[in-house]
Enzyme design. Structure first.
Site, PDB file in Angstrom:
ATOM      1  N   ASP A  13      42.424  23.875  20.680  1.00  0.00           N
ATOM      2  CA  ASP A  13      43.201  24.714  19.763  1.00  0.00           C
ATOM      3  C   ASP A  13      42.530  26.093  19.721  1.00  0.00           C
ATOM      4  OD1 ASP A  13      41.010  24.519  18.050  1.00  0.00           O
ATOM      5  OD2 ASP A  13      42.130  23.678  16.368  1.00  0.00           O
ATOM      6  N   HIS A  14      42.941  26.927  18.795  1.00  0.00           N
ATOM      7  CA  HIS A  14      42.393  28.281  18.720  1.00  0.00           C
ATOM      8  C   HIS A  14      40.897  28.282  18.392  1.00  0.00           C
ATOM      9  CE1 HIS A  14      43.837  26.950  14.833  1.00  0.00           C
ATOM     10  NE2 HIS A  14      42.972  27.745  14.258  1.00  0.00           N
ATOM     11  N   HIS A 101      27.391   3.159  26.760  1.00  0.00           N
ATOM     12  CA  HIS A 101      27.705   2.054  25.845  1.00  0.00           C
ATOM     13  C   HIS A 101      29.193   1.948  25.521  1.00  0.00           C
ATOM     14  CE1 HIS A 101      23.390   1.657  23.953  1.00  0.00           C
ATOM     15  NE2 HIS A 101      23.375   1.701  25.275  1.00  0.00           N
ATOM     16  N   ARG A 136      27.543  -7.147  26.819  1.00  0.00           N
ATOM     17  CA  ARG A 136      27.677  -6.890  25.377  1.00  0.00           C
ATOM     18  C   ARG A 136      28.530  -5.647  25.108  1.00  0.00           C
ATOM     19  NH1 ARG A 136      22.737  -4.704  26.677  1.00  0.00           N
ATOM     20  NH2 ARG A 136      22.020  -2.843  25.559  1.00  0.00           N
ATOM     21  N   HIS A 137      28.426  -4.675  25.984  1.00  0.00           N
ATOM     22  CA  HIS A 137      29.220  -3.463  25.784  1.00  0.00           C
ATOM     23  C   HIS A 137      30.694  -3.707  26.136  1.00  0.00           C
ATOM     24  CE1 HIS A 137      25.692  -1.357  24.732  1.00  0.00           C
ATOM     25  NE2 HIS A 137      25.151  -1.417  25.934  1.00  0.00           N
TER      26      HIS A 137
END
Ligand code: RB5
Length: 145
Positions: A13-14, A101, A136-137
């Site tokens: 955006d700006h 992760h 696990r991730h």
């Protein structure tokens, strides 16, 4: 020469347009294919419109970088799409962990928060760090949806 050569989609955006333009030049110099989805001026616009534009164009072989004043609004909007894992990062460590992760595919930055040189290092780290793929991730990411 960068290792990862995925296409990079950029939108701002700006509050993020100056940093977006800086990063666009930087990434093209690094050899990335960059698609600039705007905005193109400092005229006030609404960040959800530009986040939506990027999210709609995001494919599996691309990364996205969204920039607003703080990065917060962009991250909120981007994460409403189930294919997006957007990470608002203010440090190199956060960018590394967002990839290792969280397998983040969109990086959000605050154009009014971080200096361009730090932003470039964060972008380098984000684009060059692989997801570990550890069980696990993967399990935790699966639970996000
Ligand atoms: C625009 O003034 C500002 O609110 C926007 O750039 C962003 O910081 C929102 O999260």
């Amino acid at each position: 020469m960068a290792i990862s050569m995925k296409t990079v989609l950029l939108a701002a955006d700006h509050g993020g347009v100056i940093l977006k333009n800086t990063l666009k030049s930087y990434l093209r110099q690094q050899g990335y294919t960059v698609s600039d989805l705007g905005t193109d001026s400092s005229a006030s616009v609404d960040y959800p419109d530009f986040a939506k534009r990027l999210v709609n164009g995001l494919t599996a072989d691309a990364y996205g970088i969204l920039i607003c004043g703080t990065g917060i609004g962009m991250s909120i909007r981007a994460n409403r799409d189930p294919k997006v894992r957007a990470a608002l990062c203010t440090s190199v460590e956060m960018a590394r962990l967002a990839r290792e992760h969280n397998d983040a595919n969109v990086l959000c930055l605050g154009g009014r928060i971080i200096e361009p040189s730090l932003a470039a290092t964060i972008v380098d780290t984000f684009l060059q760090t692989a997801f570990t793929g550890e069980e696990r991730h993967v399990r935790r990411i699966t639970k996000l949806s």
